[in-house]
Design a protein around this motif. Structure first.
Motif, PDB file in Angstrom:
ATOM      1  N   GLU A  50      77.818  48.404  56.014  1.00  0.00           N
ATOM      2  CA  GLU A  50      77.024  47.176  56.057  1.00  0.00           C
ATOM      3  C   GLU A  50      76.804  46.802  57.523  1.00  0.00           C
ATOM      4  OE1 GLU A  50      78.219  44.043  53.494  1.00  0.00           O
ATOM      5  OE2 GLU A  50      78.798  45.418  51.908  1.00  0.00           O
ATOM      6  N   PRO A  51      75.664  46.216  57.835  1.00  0.00           N
ATOM      7  CA  PRO A  51      75.387  45.860  59.235  1.00  0.00           C
ATOM      8  C   PRO A  51      76.432  44.886  59.796  1.00  0.00           C
ATOM      9  CG  PRO A  51      73.458  45.455  57.816  1.00  0.00           C
ATOM     10  CD  PRO A  51      74.584  45.823  56.924  1.00  0.00           C
ATOM     11  N   TYR A  52      76.769  45.104  61.049  1.00  0.00           N
ATOM     12  CA  TYR A  52      77.679  44.197  61.750  1.00  0.00           C
ATOM     13  C   TYR A  52      77.313  44.243  63.223  1.00  0.00           C
ATOM     14  CZ  TYR A  52      81.851  41.619  63.003  1.00  0.00           C
ATOM     15  OH  TYR A  52      82.708  40.651  63.467  1.00  0.00           O
ATOM     16  N   GLN A  53      77.158  43.088  63.835  1.00  0.00           N
ATOM     17  CA  GLN A  53      76.754  43.008  65.238  1.00  0.00           C
ATOM     18  C   GLN A  53      77.946  43.328  66.134  1.00  0.00           C
ATOM     19  OE1 GLN A  53      73.562  42.398  66.041  1.00  0.00           O
ATOM     20  NE2 GLN A  53      74.054  42.835  68.160  1.00  0.00           N
ATOM     21  N   LEU A  54      77.841  44.427  66.880  1.00  0.00           N
ATOM     22  CA  LEU A  54      78.864  44.813  67.847  1.00  0.00           C
ATOM     23  C   LEU A  54      78.271  44.750  69.248  1.00  0.00           C
ATOM     24  CD1 LEU A  54      80.339  47.964  66.058  1.00  0.00           C
ATOM     25  CD2 LEU A  54      81.492  45.773  66.364  1.00  0.00           C
ATOM     26  N   GLU A  55      79.072  44.267  70.171  1.00  0.00           N
ATOM     27  CA  GLU A  55      78.647  44.241  71.570  1.00  0.00           C
ATOM     28  C   GLU A  55      78.776  45.657  72.144  1.00  0.00           C
ATOM     29  OE1 GLU A  55      77.468  41.581  73.250  1.00  0.00           O
ATOM     30  OE2 GLU A  55      77.589  40.442  71.378  1.00  0.00           O
ATOM     31  N   PRO A  56      77.930  46.017  73.106  1.00  0.00           N
ATOM     32  CA  PRO A  56      78.077  47.325  73.754  1.00  0.00           C
ATOM     33  C   PRO A  56      79.478  47.489  74.336  1.00  0.00           C
ATOM     34  CG  PRO A  56      76.012  46.294  74.398  1.00  0.00           C
ATOM     35  CD  PRO A  56      76.801  45.264  73.622  1.00  0.00           C
ATOM     36  N   ASN A  57      80.008  48.679  74.245  1.00  0.00           N
ATOM     37  CA  ASN A  57      81.333  49.056  74.759  1.00  0.00           C
ATOM     38  C   ASN A  57      82.488  48.381  74.033  1.00  0.00           C
ATOM     39  OD1 ASN A  57      80.195  50.785  76.786  1.00  0.00           O
ATOM     40  ND2 ASN A  57      79.687  48.936  77.942  1.00  0.00           N
ATOM     41  N   THR A  58      82.238  47.879  72.825  1.00  0.00           N
ATOM     42  CA  THR A  58      83.330  47.303  72.035  1.00  0.00           C
ATOM     43  C   THR A  58      84.309  48.422  71.692  1.00  0.00           C
ATOM     44  OG1 THR A  58      81.855  45.643  71.059  1.00  0.00           O
ATOM     45  CG2 THR A  58      83.892  46.127  69.868  1.00  0.00           C
ATOM     46  N   LYS A  59      85.581  48.175  71.915  1.00  0.00           N
ATOM     47  CA  LYS A  59      86.606  49.174  71.591  1.00  0.00           C
ATOM     48  C   LYS A  59      86.835  49.189  70.081  1.00  0.00           C
ATOM     49  CE  LYS A  59      88.921  49.353  75.968  1.00  0.00           C
ATOM     50  NZ  LYS A  59      88.304  50.540  76.453  1.00  0.00           N
ATOM     51  N   LEU A  60      86.962  50.392  69.532  1.00  0.00           N
ATOM     52  CA  LEU A  60      87.153  50.581  68.087  1.00  0.00           C
ATOM     53  C   LEU A  60      88.328  51.502  67.845  1.00  0.00           C
ATOM     54  CD1 LEU A  60      83.436  51.371  67.145  1.00  0.00           C
ATOM     55  CD2 LEU A  60      84.562  49.147  66.990  1.00  0.00           C
ATOM     56  N   ILE A  61      88.961  51.335  66.711  1.00  0.00           N
ATOM     57  CA  ILE A  61      89.962  52.285  66.212  1.00  0.00           C
ATOM     58  C   ILE A  61      89.377  52.854  64.926  1.00  0.00           C
ATOM     59  CG2 ILE A  61      92.260  52.583  65.241  1.00  0.00           C
ATOM     60  CD1 ILE A  61      93.194  50.267  67.000  1.00  0.00           C
ATOM     61  N   VAL A  62      89.306  54.174  64.839  1.00  0.00           N
ATOM     62  CA  VAL A  62      88.747  54.820  63.658  1.00  0.00           C
ATOM     63  C   VAL A  62      89.888  55.473  62.887  1.00  0.00           C
ATOM     64  CG1 VAL A  62      87.172  56.616  62.841  1.00  0.00           C
ATOM     65  CG2 VAL A  62      86.568  55.228  64.832  1.00  0.00           C
ATOM     66  N   THR A  63      89.977  55.166  61.604  1.00  0.00           N
ATOM     67  CA  THR A  63      90.977  55.780  60.720  1.00  0.00           C
ATOM     68  C   THR A  63      90.250  56.698  59.754  1.00  0.00           C
ATOM     69  OG1 THR A  63      92.356  53.802  60.852  1.00  0.00           O
ATOM     70  CG2 THR A  63      92.798  55.317  59.043  1.00  0.00           C
ATOM     71  N   VAL A  64      90.637  57.971  59.731  1.00  0.00           N
ATOM     72  CA  VAL A  64      90.020  58.919  58.805  1.00  0.00           C
ATOM     73  C   VAL A  64      90.839  58.919  57.524  1.00  0.00           C
ATOM     74  CG1 VAL A  64      89.396  61.335  58.439  1.00  0.00           C
ATOM     75  CG2 VAL A  64      89.151  60.314  60.707  1.00  0.00           C
ATOM     76  N   ILE A  65      90.169  58.654  56.409  1.00  0.00           N
ATOM     77  CA  ILE A  65      90.825  58.605  55.106  1.00  0.00           C
ATOM     78  C   ILE A  65      90.526  59.909  54.380  1.00  0.00           C
ATOM     79  CG2 ILE A  65      90.981  57.379  52.907  1.00  0.00           C
ATOM     80  CD1 ILE A  65      89.929  54.895  54.435  1.00  0.00           C
ATOM     81  N   PRO A  66      91.570  60.718  54.075  1.00  0.00           N
ATOM     82  CA  PRO A  66      91.314  61.984  53.398  1.00  0.00           C
ATOM     83  C   PRO A  66      90.727  61.764  52.013  1.00  0.00           C
ATOM     84  CG  PRO A  66      93.670  61.594  53.576  1.00  0.00           C
ATOM     85  CD  PRO A  66      92.975  60.480  54.297  1.00  0.00           C
ATOM     86  N   GLU A  67      89.854  62.677  51.605  1.00  0.00           N
ATOM     87  CA  GLU A  67      89.228  62.600  50.281  1.00  0.00           C
ATOM     88  C   GLU A  67      90.307  62.729  49.216  1.00  0.00           C
ATOM     89  OE1 GLU A  67      85.473  63.253  47.813  1.00  0.00           O
ATOM     90  OE2 GLU A  67      85.520  63.475  49.971  1.00  0.00           O
ATOM     91  N   GLN A  68      90.278  61.861  48.262  1.00  0.00           N
ATOM     92  CA  GLN A  68      91.231  61.876  47.166  1.00  0.00           C
ATOM     93  C   GLN A  68      90.531  62.404  45.919  1.00  0.00           C
ATOM     94  OE1 GLN A  68      94.549  60.930  47.457  1.00  0.00           O
ATOM     95  NE2 GLN A  68      94.070  60.797  49.616  1.00  0.00           N
ATOM     96  N   PRO A  69      91.209  63.266  45.146  1.00  0.00           N
ATOM     97  CA  PRO A  69      90.574  63.705  43.899  1.00  0.00           C
ATOM     98  C   PRO A  69      90.385  62.510  42.967  1.00  0.00           C
ATOM     99  CG  PRO A  69      92.865  64.444  44.003  1.00  0.00           C
ATOM    100  CD  PRO A  69      92.541  63.795  45.316  1.00  0.00           C
ATOM    101  N   SER A  70      89.349  62.586  42.141  1.00  0.00           N
ATOM    102  CA  SER A  70      89.103  61.493  41.212  1.00  0.00           C
ATOM    103  C   SER A  70      90.226  61.460  40.176  1.00  0.00           C
ATOM    104  CB  SER A  70      87.762  61.677  40.503  1.00  0.00           C
ATOM    105  OG  SER A  70      87.845  62.761  39.584  1.00  0.00           O
ATOM    106  N   GLU A  71      90.362  60.329  39.509  1.00  0.00           N
ATOM    107  CA  GLU A  71      91.395  60.198  38.477  1.00  0.00           C
ATOM    108  C   GLU A  71      91.188  61.240  37.382  1.00  0.00           C
ATOM    109  OE1 GLU A  71      93.308  56.888  35.451  1.00  0.00           O
ATOM    110  OE2 GLU A  71      91.762  56.272  36.851  1.00  0.00           O
ATOM    111  N   ARG A  72      89.919  61.476  37.019  1.00  0.00           N
ATOM    112  CA  ARG A  72      89.620  62.466  35.978  1.00  0.00           C
ATOM    113  C   ARG A  72      90.074  63.861  36.412  1.00  0.00           C
ATOM    114  NH1 ARG A  72      85.829  66.100  34.139  1.00  0.00           N
ATOM    115  NH2 ARG A  72      85.381  66.009  31.916  1.00  0.00           N
ATOM    116  N   GLU A  73      89.785  64.252  37.660  1.00  0.00           N
ATOM    117  CA  GLU A  73      90.208  65.558  38.166  1.00  0.00           C
ATOM    118  C   GLU A  73      91.724  65.680  38.172  1.00  0.00           C
ATOM    119  OE1 GLU A  73      88.274  65.391  41.933  1.00  0.00           O
ATOM    120  OE2 GLU A  73      86.569  66.578  41.247  1.00  0.00           O
ATOM    121  N   THR A  74      92.404  64.609  38.517  1.00  0.00           N
ATOM    122  CA  THR A  74      93.865  64.622  38.531  1.00  0.00           C
ATOM    123  C   THR A  74      94.412  64.846  37.124  1.00  0.00           C
ATOM    124  OG1 THR A  74      93.893  63.146  40.433  1.00  0.00           O
ATOM    125  CG2 THR A  74      95.919  63.287  39.149  1.00  0.00           C
TER     126      THR A  74
END
Length: 77
Positions: free
Chosen positions: A19-43
């Motif tokens: 979703e759009p969010y106004q960020l100022e240039p050079n705003t520091k970010l922390i990115v967390t990578v979330i591993p793909e989880q199998p769907s409940e049906r696949e499990t």
């Protein structure tokens, strides 16, 4: 600026916010990578397949006289 969490995804070239969010240039970010989880049906399918393989194996033989109720529509080939 207060600390917030934003949902996003990687499109193969850059990180895109869900979703759009106004960020100022050079705003520091922390990115967390979330591993793909199998769907409940696949499990559930994986678990049930594993349990069936534990219960039966290729060497099991079940003679016809072990059948308690016969199926009149079954034609033995």
């Amino acid at each position: 600026m207060k600390v917030i969490s934003l949902s996003a995804y990687f499109d193969g070239q850059s990180i895109q916010l869900d979703e759009p969010y106004q960020l100022e240039p050079n705003t520091k970010l922390i990115v967390t990578v979330i591993p793909e989880q199998p769907s409940e049906r696949e499990t559930w399918l994986s678990w049930s397949s594993h349990q069936l393989n534990r219960a039966y194996n290729a060497e099991d033989e079940y003679p016809l006289d072990s059948i308690k109720v016969t199926n009149p529509d079954y034609e033995r080939s």
